[in-house]
Write a protein that holds these residues in place. Structure first.
Motif, PDB file in Angstrom:
ATOM      1  N   ILE A  40      38.681  27.833  40.662  1.00  9.78           N
ATOM      2  CA  ILE A  40      38.728  29.253  41.012  1.00  9.78           C
ATOM      3  C   ILE A  40      39.556  29.445  42.282  1.00  9.78           C
ATOM      4  O   ILE A  40      40.406  30.334  42.354  1.00  9.78           O
ATOM      5  CB  ILE A  40      37.300  29.813  41.152  1.00  9.78           C
ATOM      6  N   ARG A  41      39.332  28.599  43.278  1.00 12.36           N
ATOM      7  CA  ARG A  41      40.117  28.696  44.523  1.00 12.36           C
ATOM      8  C   ARG A  41      41.602  28.427  44.262  1.00 12.36           C
ATOM      9  O   ARG A  41      42.461  29.128  44.799  1.00 12.36           O
ATOM     10  CB  ARG A  41      39.565  27.734  45.558  1.00 12.36           C
ATOM     11  N   GLN A  42      41.906  27.433  43.449  1.00  6.12           N
ATOM     12  CA  GLN A  42      43.303  27.108  43.134  1.00  6.12           C
ATOM     13  C   GLN A  42      43.990  28.234  42.375  1.00  6.12           C
ATOM     14  O   GLN A  42      45.216  28.321  42.371  1.00  6.12           O
ATOM     15  CB  GLN A  42      43.378  25.819  42.309  1.00  6.12           C
ATOM     16  N   SER A  43      43.203  29.087  41.732  1.00  5.59           N
ATOM     17  CA  SER A  43      43.757  30.213  40.979  1.00  5.59           C
ATOM     18  C   SER A  43      43.977  31.442  41.842  1.00  5.59           C
ATOM     19  O   SER A  43      44.308  32.513  41.336  1.00  5.59           O
ATOM     20  CB  SER A  43      42.824  30.555  39.814  1.00  5.59           C
ATOM     21  N   GLY A  44      43.762  31.329  43.162  1.00  5.76           N
ATOM     22  CA  GLY A  44      44.045  32.433  44.068  1.00  5.76           C
ATOM     23  C   GLY A  44      42.863  33.331  44.368  1.00  5.76           C
ATOM     24  O   GLY A  44      43.053  34.458  44.815  1.00  5.76           O
ATOM     25  N   PHE A  45      41.662  32.854  44.137  1.00  4.51           N
ATOM     26  CA  PHE A  45      40.468  33.638  44.434  1.00  4.51           C
ATOM     27  C   PHE A  45      39.754  33.078  45.653  1.00  4.51           C
ATOM     28  O   PHE A  45      39.829  31.883  45.944  1.00  4.51           O
ATOM     29  CB  PHE A  45      39.502  33.622  43.243  1.00  4.51           C
ATOM     30  N   ARG A  46      39.049  33.956  46.340  1.00  2.00           N
ATOM     31  CA  ARG A  46      38.182  33.579  47.456  1.00  2.00           C
ATOM     32  C   ARG A  46      36.746  33.716  46.964  1.00  2.00           C
ATOM     33  O   ARG A  46      36.335  34.777  46.510  1.00  2.00           O
ATOM     34  CB  ARG A  46      38.424  34.504  48.645  1.00  2.00           C
ATOM     35  N   ILE A  47      35.990  32.650  47.041  1.00  2.00           N
ATOM     36  CA  ILE A  47      34.603  32.683  46.572  1.00  2.00           C
ATOM     37  C   ILE A  47      33.726  33.302  47.648  1.00  2.00           C
ATOM     38  O   ILE A  47      33.688  32.835  48.783  1.00  2.00           O
ATOM     39  CB  ILE A  47      34.106  31.276  46.192  1.00  2.00           C
ATOM     40  N   GLU A  48      33.040  34.383  47.275  1.00  2.00           N
ATOM     41  CA  GLU A  48      32.146  35.079  48.195  1.00  2.00           C
ATOM     42  C   GLU A  48      30.712  34.594  48.074  1.00  2.00           C
ATOM     43  O   GLU A  48      29.950  34.680  49.029  1.00  2.00           O
ATOM     44  CB  GLU A  48      32.197  36.584  47.926  1.00  2.00           C
ATOM     45  N   HIS A  49      30.355  34.134  46.914  1.00  2.00           N
ATOM     46  CA  HIS A  49      28.989  33.630  46.686  1.00  2.00           C
ATOM     47  C   HIS A  49      29.076  32.512  45.666  1.00  2.00           C
ATOM     48  O   HIS A  49      29.788  32.639  44.662  1.00  2.00           O
ATOM     49  CB  HIS A  49      28.086  34.755  46.161  1.00  2.00           C
ATOM     50  N   LEU A  50      28.364  31.416  45.930  1.00  2.00           N
ATOM     51  CA  LEU A  50      28.335  30.296  44.997  1.00  2.00           C
ATOM     52  C   LEU A  50      26.943  29.692  44.995  1.00  2.00           C
ATOM     53  O   LEU A  50      26.384  29.402  46.053  1.00  2.00           O
ATOM     54  CB  LEU A  50      29.372  29.233  45.387  1.00  2.00           C
ATOM     55  N   ALA A  51      26.375  29.546  43.819  1.00  2.00           N
ATOM     56  CA  ALA A  51      25.072  28.902  43.655  1.00  2.00           C
ATOM     57  C   ALA A  51      25.185  27.897  42.512  1.00  2.00           C
ATOM     58  O   ALA A  51      26.087  27.973  41.679  1.00  2.00           O
ATOM     59  CB  ALA A  51      24.003  29.944  43.338  1.00  2.00           C
ATOM     60  N   HIS A  52      24.273  26.968  42.505  1.00  2.00           N
ATOM     61  CA  HIS A  52      24.238  25.951  41.454  1.00  2.00           C
ATOM     62  C   HIS A  52      22.858  25.949  40.819  1.00  2.00           C
ATOM     63  O   HIS A  52      21.858  26.226  41.474  1.00  2.00           O
ATOM     64  CB  HIS A  52      24.543  24.571  42.025  1.00  2.00           C
ATOM     65  N   ASP A  53      22.828  25.617  39.560  1.00  2.00           N
ATOM     66  CA  ASP A  53      21.569  25.549  38.821  1.00  2.00           C
ATOM     67  C   ASP A  53      21.784  24.577  37.672  1.00  2.00           C
ATOM     68  O   ASP A  53      22.878  24.062  37.471  1.00  2.00           O
ATOM     69  CB  ASP A  53      21.191  26.941  38.306  1.00  2.00           C
TER      70      ASP A  53
END
Length: 74
Positions: free
Chosen positions: A42-55
């Protein structure tokens, strides 16, 4: 962009197994990849991650690790 996707597990032993099984898994599952780091893609595609969770979803550990989050274009 809201996203939820399964991908590379954080445990080294599971990740190695994902690497070994990725190609046959993709042939069986219509091109699906089980060893990708979704947040990095997602970052390499030009997006900034605002929230990230794992499950984890039910099922075998080679494909049940989830990346869930929200991202915006940079």
């Amino acid at each position: 962009m809201l996203f939820i996707e399964h991908g590379r597990a954080p445990e080294p032993s599971i990740a190695r197994l994902q690497d070994r099984l990725d190609r046959p898994w993709g042939m069986f599952a219509g091109g699906c990849h089980i060893n990708r780091r979704i947040d990095a893609l997602i970052r390499q595609s030009g997006f900034r991650i605002e929230h990230l969770a794992h499950d984890r979803m039910p099922g075998p550990r080679i494909y049940n690790y989830l990346y869930e989050g929200k991202a915006r274009p940079e």
